[in-house]
Scaffold this motif. Structure first.
Motif, short mmCIF file in Angstrom:
data_model
loop_
_atom_site.label_atom_id
_atom_site.label_comp_id
_atom_site.label_asym_id
_atom_site.label_seq_id
_atom_site.Cartn_x
_atom_site.Cartn_y
_atom_site.Cartn_z
N ALA A 87 0.90 -1.39 0.03
CA ALA A 87 0.09 -0.05 -0.01
C ALA A 87 0.91 1.14 -0.05
CB ALA A 87 -0.94 -0.04 1.38
N PHE A 88 1.93 1.34 0.80
CA PHE A 88 2.94 2.41 0.92
C PHE A 88 3.39 2.71 -0.42
CE2 PHE A 88 6.83 4.35 1.65
CZ PHE A 88 6.29 5.56 2.65
N ALA A 89 3.71 1.56 -1.29
CA ALA A 89 4.50 1.78 -2.50
C ALA A 89 3.57 2.31 -3.47
CB ALA A 89 4.90 0.55 -3.10
N ARG A 90 2.47 1.60 -3.44
CA ARG A 90 1.36 2.44 -4.51
C ARG A 90 1.08 3.68 -4.29
NH1 ARG A 90 -0.30 -3.05 -3.37
NH2 ARG A 90 -1.95 -2.17 -1.92
N GLY A 91 1.08 4.16 -2.89
CA GLY A 91 0.99 5.50 -2.67
C GLY A 91 1.93 6.41 -3.20
N CYS A 92 3.14 5.91 -2.96
CA CYS A 92 4.39 6.56 -3.32
C CYS A 92 4.33 6.71 -4.85
CB CYS A 92 5.61 5.82 -3.09
SG CYS A 92 6.06 6.10 -1.17
N VAL A 93 3.96 5.75 -5.65
CA VAL A 93 3.81 5.77 -7.22
C VAL A 93 2.91 7.00 -7.31
CG1 VAL A 93 3.16 4.66 -8.89
CG2 VAL A 93 4.48 3.38 -7.42
N PHE A 94 1.67 6.91 -6.84
CA PHE A 94 0.70 7.87 -6.96
C PHE A 94 1.54 9.36 -6.85
CE2 PHE A 94 -2.68 10.77 -5.41
CZ PHE A 94 -3.37 10.96 -6.68
N LEU A 95 1.88 9.67 -5.61
CA LEU A 95 2.40 10.46 -5.16
C LEU A 95 3.52 11.03 -6.24
CD1 LEU A 95 2.77 12.95 -3.05
CD2 LEU A 95 4.45 11.62 -2.17
N HIS A 96 4.39 10.43 -6.82
CA HIS A 96 5.63 10.78 -7.82
C HIS A 96 4.65 11.12 -9.13
CE1 HIS A 96 8.63 10.34 -5.18
NE2 HIS A 96 8.55 9.26 -5.02
N VAL A 97 3.91 10.40 -9.47
CA VAL A 97 3.13 10.67 -10.93
C VAL A 97 2.15 11.76 -10.60
CG1 VAL A 97 1.43 9.97 -12.49
CG2 VAL A 97 3.27 8.17 -11.50
N ALA A 98 1.63 12.18 -9.52
CA ALA A 98 0.73 13.53 -9.35
C ALA A 98 1.81 14.58 -9.35
CB ALA A 98 0.09 13.44 -7.94
N THR A 99 3.11 14.58 -8.94
CA THR A 99 4.01 15.61 -8.75
C THR A 99 4.55 15.93 -10.34
OG1 THR A 99 4.78 15.03 -6.66
CG2 THR A 99 6.15 16.38 -7.84
N ALA A 100 4.88 14.93 -10.96
CA ALA A 100 5.32 14.91 -12.50
C ALA A 100 4.13 15.84 -13.28
CB ALA A 100 5.40 13.60 -13.00
N VAL A 101 2.92 15.28 -12.96
CA VAL A 101 1.61 15.77 -13.71
C VAL A 101 1.68 17.41 -13.38
CG1 VAL A 101 -0.84 16.06 -13.79
CG2 VAL A 101 0.49 13.73 -14.05
N TRP A 102 1.70 17.77 -12.09
CA TRP A 102 1.79 18.97 -11.49
C TRP A 102 3.01 19.95 -12.06
CZ3 TRP A 102 -0.95 22.55 -8.77
CH2 TRP A 102 -0.32 23.51 -8.43
N ARG A 103 4.02 19.23 -12.34
CA ARG A 103 5.22 20.05 -13.00
C ARG A 103 4.81 20.24 -14.20
NH1 ARG A 103 9.56 20.28 -9.38
NH2 ARG A 103 9.48 18.26 -8.16
N ILE A 104 4.35 19.35 -14.93
CA ILE A 104 3.83 19.54 -16.50
C ILE A 104 2.95 20.49 -16.71
CG2 ILE A 104 2.77 18.39 -18.61
CD1 ILE A 104 4.27 15.56 -17.61
N SER A 105 1.96 20.39 -15.77
CA SER A 105 0.60 21.34 -16.05
C SER A 105 1.15 22.81 -15.45
CB SER A 105 -0.51 20.91 -15.28
OG SER A 105 -0.61 19.73 -15.61
N PHE A 106 1.82 22.79 -14.58
CA PHE A 106 2.13 24.43 -13.89
C PHE A 106 3.52 24.94 -13.91
CE2 PHE A 106 -1.86 22.38 -11.96
CZ PHE A 106 -2.77 23.59 -12.47
#
Length: 145
Positions: A87-106
């Motif tokens: 569960a922790f690893a899946r949460g970390c994947v989500f967090l890093h992908v969300a950060t990458a999307v944030w960087r691309i968008s903003f």
């Protein structure tokens, strides 16, 4: 074996977060000059003393947050529960992908003066996410073999 892999990935991420946090807190100017060049670093540090103080304070708090995250990752590395690890690893994947999307968008719009620096940051976020994905694949393979 999956527990040992989880420990290694957590320690790796912990060392990265703690190192970056310390550099952000205490060596912001040097890191900016090293990563962006002197001219861009001067722009990033603000033009008035008030702006410089606000930027330095913000960078110090961001570095402190990264240091705290690194310390938490260090503590989590010693958890042996496989369900928690997954569960922790899946949460970390989500967090890093969300950060990458944030960087691309903003961030891309904010960092146009840095000429492609956001691309390097997105690649770094995706590499960190991939390390967790590899852990999940490894434990999945181990579970079903």
């Amino acid at each position: 074996m999956g527990s040992y892999t989880f420990f290694l990935v957590c320690i790796l991420h912990s060392v990265v977060a703690i190192t970056c946090g310390i550099l952000m807190m205490f060596y912001t100017n040097e890191v900016f000059v090293f990563s962006h060049g002197r001219e861009t670093a001067v722009k990033l540090m603000g033009s008035t003393p008030h702006d410089q103080l606000l930027i330095q304070t913000s960078d110090s708090f961001s570095g402190l947050l990264l240091f705290a995250i690194g310390f938490l990752l260090f503590m989590v590395a010693f958890v042996k529960d496989r369900n928690f690890q997954g569960a922790f690893a899946r949460g970390c994947v989500f967090l890093h992908v969300a950060t990458a999307v944030w960087r691309i968008s903003f961030d891309r719009k904010l960092l146009e003066d840095l000429g492609g620096d956001w691309v390097r940051l997105v690649v770094g976020d995706m590499a960190l996410a991939l390390s967790w994905v590899f852990f999940l694949l490894y434990t999945w393979r181990e579970k079903y073999d």
